[in-house]
Scaffold this motif. Structure first.
Motif, PDB file in Angstrom:
ATOM      1  N   PRO A  34       0.834  -1.212   0.000  1.00 34.11           N
ATOM      2  CA  PRO A  34       0.000   0.000   0.000  1.00 34.11           C
ATOM      3  C   PRO A  34       0.864   1.255   0.000  1.00 34.11           C
ATOM      4  O   PRO A  34       1.888   1.325   0.682  1.00 34.11           O
ATOM      5  CB  PRO A  34      -0.796  -0.120   1.306  1.00 34.11           C
ATOM      6  CG  PRO A  34      -0.794  -1.580   1.626  1.00 34.11           C
ATOM      7  CD  PRO A  34       0.526  -2.097   1.151  1.00 34.11           C
ATOM      8  N   LYS A  35       0.454   2.245  -0.773  1.00 32.54           N
ATOM      9  CA  LYS A  35       1.211   3.485  -0.878  1.00 32.54           C
ATOM     10  C   LYS A  35       0.312   4.663  -0.494  1.00 32.54           C
ATOM     11  O   LYS A  35      -0.863   4.701  -0.875  1.00 32.54           O
ATOM     12  CB  LYS A  35       1.758   3.660  -2.289  1.00 32.54           C
ATOM     13  CG  LYS A  35       2.827   2.638  -2.653  1.00 32.54           C
ATOM     14  CD  LYS A  35       3.337   2.841  -4.066  1.00 32.54           C
ATOM     15  CE  LYS A  35       4.529   1.941  -4.359  1.00 32.54           C
ATOM     16  NZ  LYS A  35       4.273   0.527  -4.155  1.00 32.54           N
ATOM     17  N   SER A  36       0.879   5.581   0.247  1.00 36.18           N
ATOM     18  CA  SER A  36       0.139   6.794   0.607  1.00 36.18           C
ATOM     19  C   SER A  36       0.364   7.846  -0.465  1.00 36.18           C
ATOM     20  O   SER A  36       1.295   7.765  -1.261  1.00 36.18           O
ATOM     21  CB  SER A  36       0.610   7.316   1.971  1.00 36.18           C
ATOM     22  OG  SER A  36       2.003   7.605   1.921  1.00 36.18           O
ATOM     23  N   GLY A  37      -0.509   8.804  -0.470  1.00 35.85           N
ATOM     24  CA  GLY A  37      -0.342   9.907  -1.403  1.00 35.85           C
ATOM     25  C   GLY A  37      -0.793   9.603  -2.813  1.00 35.85           C
ATOM     26  O   GLY A  37      -0.456  10.349  -3.743  1.00 35.85           O
ATOM     27  N   HIS A  40      -7.102   6.077  -4.197  1.00 34.43           N
ATOM     28  CA  HIS A  40      -7.430   4.687  -3.904  1.00 34.43           C
ATOM     29  C   HIS A  40      -8.824   4.358  -4.391  1.00 34.43           C
ATOM     30  O   HIS A  40      -9.740   5.185  -4.357  1.00 34.43           O
ATOM     31  CB  HIS A  40      -7.332   4.421  -2.396  1.00 34.43           C
ATOM     32  CG  HIS A  40      -5.935   4.542  -1.863  1.00 34.43           C
ATOM     33  ND1 HIS A  40      -4.979   3.588  -2.052  1.00 34.43           N
ATOM     34  CD2 HIS A  40      -5.342   5.542  -1.145  1.00 34.43           C
ATOM     35  CE1 HIS A  40      -3.852   3.969  -1.479  1.00 34.43           C
ATOM     36  NE2 HIS A  40      -4.041   5.165  -0.927  1.00 34.43           N
ATOM     37  N   ASP A 100      -4.606  -0.208  -7.375  1.00 40.24           N
ATOM     38  CA  ASP A 100      -4.399   1.204  -7.017  1.00 40.24           C
ATOM     39  C   ASP A 100      -3.017   1.681  -7.468  1.00 40.24           C
ATOM     40  O   ASP A 100      -2.868   2.779  -8.029  1.00 40.24           O
ATOM     41  CB  ASP A 100      -4.525   1.398  -5.501  1.00 40.24           C
ATOM     42  CG  ASP A 100      -5.972   1.359  -5.015  1.00 40.24           C
ATOM     43  OD1 ASP A 100      -6.880   1.359  -5.865  1.00 40.24           O
ATOM     44  OD2 ASP A 100      -6.164   1.321  -3.781  1.00 40.24           O
ATOM     45  N   ASN A 101      -1.999   0.868  -7.197  1.00 46.45           N
ATOM     46  CA  ASN A 101      -0.638   1.256  -7.557  1.00 46.45           C
ATOM     47  C   ASN A 101      -0.470   1.378  -9.071  1.00 46.45           C
ATOM     48  O   ASN A 101       0.228   2.275  -9.560  1.00 46.45           O
ATOM     49  CB  ASN A 101       0.365   0.251  -6.991  1.00 46.45           C
ATOM     50  CG  ASN A 101       0.445   0.307  -5.472  1.00 46.45           C
ATOM     51  OD1 ASN A 101       0.025   1.293  -4.851  1.00 46.45           O
ATOM     52  ND2 ASN A 101       0.964  -0.743  -4.861  1.00 46.45           N
TER      53      ASN A 101
END
Length: 640
Positions: A34-37, A40, A100-101
């Motif tokens: 999972p990546k923030s910013g 999503h 999402d990525n």
């Protein structure tokens, strides 16, 4: 020397190391983190009415970042395995993170993903005995639930595009089998189909695609993938083989790993980037990480591997070596990694069987990971490159004959010699039947084992006899090599062969096997050197042989003095040769065959003399694929 032997034998053990050219086809590190910013998507649970099952059923729905009811989206139906349910992908595969990525990198077409429960029964829990007959049957029932209940529900409740080119189905294991079964069985519903490590519920290839031409026309993408260590690889490979044989474009993606989510997450990462957008079918053959171990590898050896475009990956462990090459006609330099494993990937290799060697610090050796064959005048490694059209020597569910190895004492050569003998199916049980005999000779640098091992004589004849295209026959494969003083193609060597076949081989066979005698029940054929032996002994003894087969051979054009006596004999006995022979069958491997020009000159002389013959060409040069095809065709002519 002991040290060298040890590291040569280390090649027998599987060792996985990165190969940069192909491994770019793997998901990068962090693809499932999972990546923030970044934007999503959203996972929701829905309940839909199922008339098929008679209850309401659950599914998960992934909507992409920026989802809007004012837009219309294509839909991917993503199926789980036999021990899971609609939450299996969510819990173990985290598709929402992977997608999402990818969205954040601009690599995906925005899509809705539906994660259903593929066990279509009232109690669709994965609890209890997952292999219970009713639960297994429920996976097949899901096809009706998917088509008649779930898809209509999604298309009513969500802003989705409702045509086949905007629907995809893919799944893992049992769900991979479902995806292939349902997707290929409903080409008017799905244009994008993916089977990840498909399980044995997958229908046989001919059931999946009874009409390959229709599939080729309608499918946008057919994806078949599996981990190289997965025990279910045979399901994916048999499907791939059928698709390739029938010209159905597809991706056969082989990756490192077993039957687990590490593999399936990578599959989703790769597959999802291809769907719902233009696809370059010309790149399909290169879209893989690993290849399939060659059929000529020794048991459990993972390398050499053959890629879908017929390139070959070679690996061997030789940590103390300074330079290692693969000699496959052309030499390829190998590159060593930190573990002492040397790797090389060839250009596309032509179809059929090829000899090769490893050259380690200048010493040519047989690859310890490969079966070895007597060829090139020594034991060498061999690799079989499959191709469309090789079905006639495939191992099939038909009655099979035997290859027997017999020692005999040759009075003609005053020593013990050896024969390989093919006896047809039923030879041992049909004790009153007598069989005609084809005497079949190998080429230079090979021996009596060549036609049995490299030539696949038994499989060719088993299949022909089962199809009633050839008469049941015995095939005798004799050693065409003699003592040092009479090697080659000179008069002494050819005379030695004639004496051997007449005075030793034929008498031994006719004394020890149930064979029909007389020239009408004998044929003589051979490739290359064996073709010259056939010309020499066969033309001079047409009272003994009614059929002669000359494969990739001919009297040498650049040594007329050596063969002038043979031409003189044929000129003086043309009428006898034509009257005695039912077939003089001559074949070549096309202009690329090294014997082609000699043969053409010889045939010109035959024409001048009025010698009758049948001529054919099969493209492929001076190679075993040509000679196997020659045997396939010649065997259908003789004894009829």
């Amino acid at each position: 020397m002991k040290k060298n032997i040890i590291f040569f034998l280390c090649a027998l053990a599987f060792s996985f190391c990165a190969y940069s050219q192909n491994y770019s086809m793997l998901a990068p590190e962090g693809f499932d983190t999972p990546k923030s910013g970044i934007p999503h998507g959203k996972i929701d649970s829905v309940t839909y009415p199922s008339k098929t099952v008679g209850v309401s059923r659950k599914a998960l729905i992934y909507t992409p970042p920026g989802y809007s009811k004012s837009k219309k989206y294509p839909v991917l139906y993503l199926l789980h395995g036999i021990g899971g349910d609609e939450k299996e992908w969510y819990k173990n595969g985290q598709p929402q993170v992977i997608l999402d990525n990818l969205y954040a990198q601009g690599k995906l077409t925005p899509m809705i993903v539906v994660l259903p429960n593929g066990r279509a029964m009232k109690d669709d829990s994965a609890a209890g005995n997952i292999m219970a007959p009713d639960k297994v049957a429920a996976f097949a029932t899901f096809e009706k639930d998917l088509l008649n209940d779930l898809i209509p529900y999604i298309e009513k409740k969500y802003p989705v595009k409702k045509d086949r080119v905007n629907r995809a189905v893919a799944g893992l294991s049992m769900g991979g089998g479902q995806s292939l079964n349902f997707g290929l069985g409903n080409l008017d519903t799905f244009a994008w189909v993916g089977g990840f490590s498909s399980a044995p519920n997958t229908k046989s290839p001919i059931e999946l695609l009874p009409n390959p031409a229709e599939a080729q026309k309608k499918l946008k993408l057919l994806w078949i993938s599996c981990g190289d260590s997965d025990g279910l690889m045979y399901i994916s490979k048999r499907t791939h083989d059928y698709l390739a044989e029938n010209n159905v474009k597809h991706i056969f993606y082989v990756e490192p790993g077993g039957h687990d989510f590490k593999v399936w997450k990578n599959d989703l990462y790769m597959f999802s980037q291809l769907i719902f957008k233009p696809v370059n079918t010309s790149a399909f053959a290169k879209y893989t990480v690993l290849g399939i171990p060659a059929s000529t590898n020794i048991r459990s050896a993972s390398y050499p591997q053959i890629l879908p475009d017929s390139r070959v990956i070679f690996r061997t462990k030789a940590p103390d070596a300074q330079k290692v090459q693969v000699d496959l006609g052309r030499k390829y330099d190998m590159v060593k990694d930190a573990d002492g494993i040397w790797s090389a990937t060839t250009d596309s290799v032509s179809e059929g069987f090829h000899y090769y060697s490893l050259i380690i610090d200048g010493l040519p050796i047989a690859d310890p990971a490969s079966e070895t064959f007597y060829g090139m005048g020594r034991m060498a490694s061999g690799i079989e490159i499959p191709f469309k059209g090789d079905d006639y020597y495939a191992l099939k569910n038909v009655p099979h004959g035997d290859i027997r190895i017999k020692k005999y004492y040759s009075q003609a050569n005053n020593g013990w010699r050896q024969l390989y003998i093919y006896t047809p199916p039923g030879y041992d049980s049909n004790t009153s039947q007598k069989y005609p005999v084809l005497y079949l000779q190998h080429g230079g640098g090979e021996d009596e084992s060549g036609w049995a091992k490299q030539g696949k004589t038994d499989l060719i004849l088993d299949n022909l006899i089962a199809e009633q295209k050839a008469k049941p026959m015995i095939i005798v494969m004799a050693d065409g090599n003699f003592s040092t003083g009479i090697r080659g193609f000179n008069e002494r060597a050819l005379m030695a062969f004639e004496n051997e076949i007449k005075q030793a081989v034929i008498p031994f066979i006719e004394s020890n096997y149930r064979v029909a005698t007389g020239s009408e029940n004998r044929a003589l054929a051979g490739l290359s050197m064996g073709g010259i032996q056939t010309l020499y002994a066969g033309i001079k003894n047409t009272d003994m042989f009614d059929y002669l087969g000359v494969f990739s051979s001919g009297w040498w054009a650049n040594q007329p003095e050596m063969y002038s006596a043979q031409y003189d004999f044929m000129r003086q006995n043309a009428d006898m040769i034509n009257n005695n022979l039912k077939s003089l069958w001559i074949s070549m491997g096309g202009k690329e065959d090294i014997a082609y020009e000699n043969c053409k000159i010889m045939l010109g002389k035959f024409d001048e003399m009025g010698i009758k013959y049948t001529y054919s060409e099969y493209p492929g040069g001076h190679t075993w694929p040509v000679w196997r095809n020659n045997l396939y065709n010649f065997a259908q002519i003789v004894f009829k």
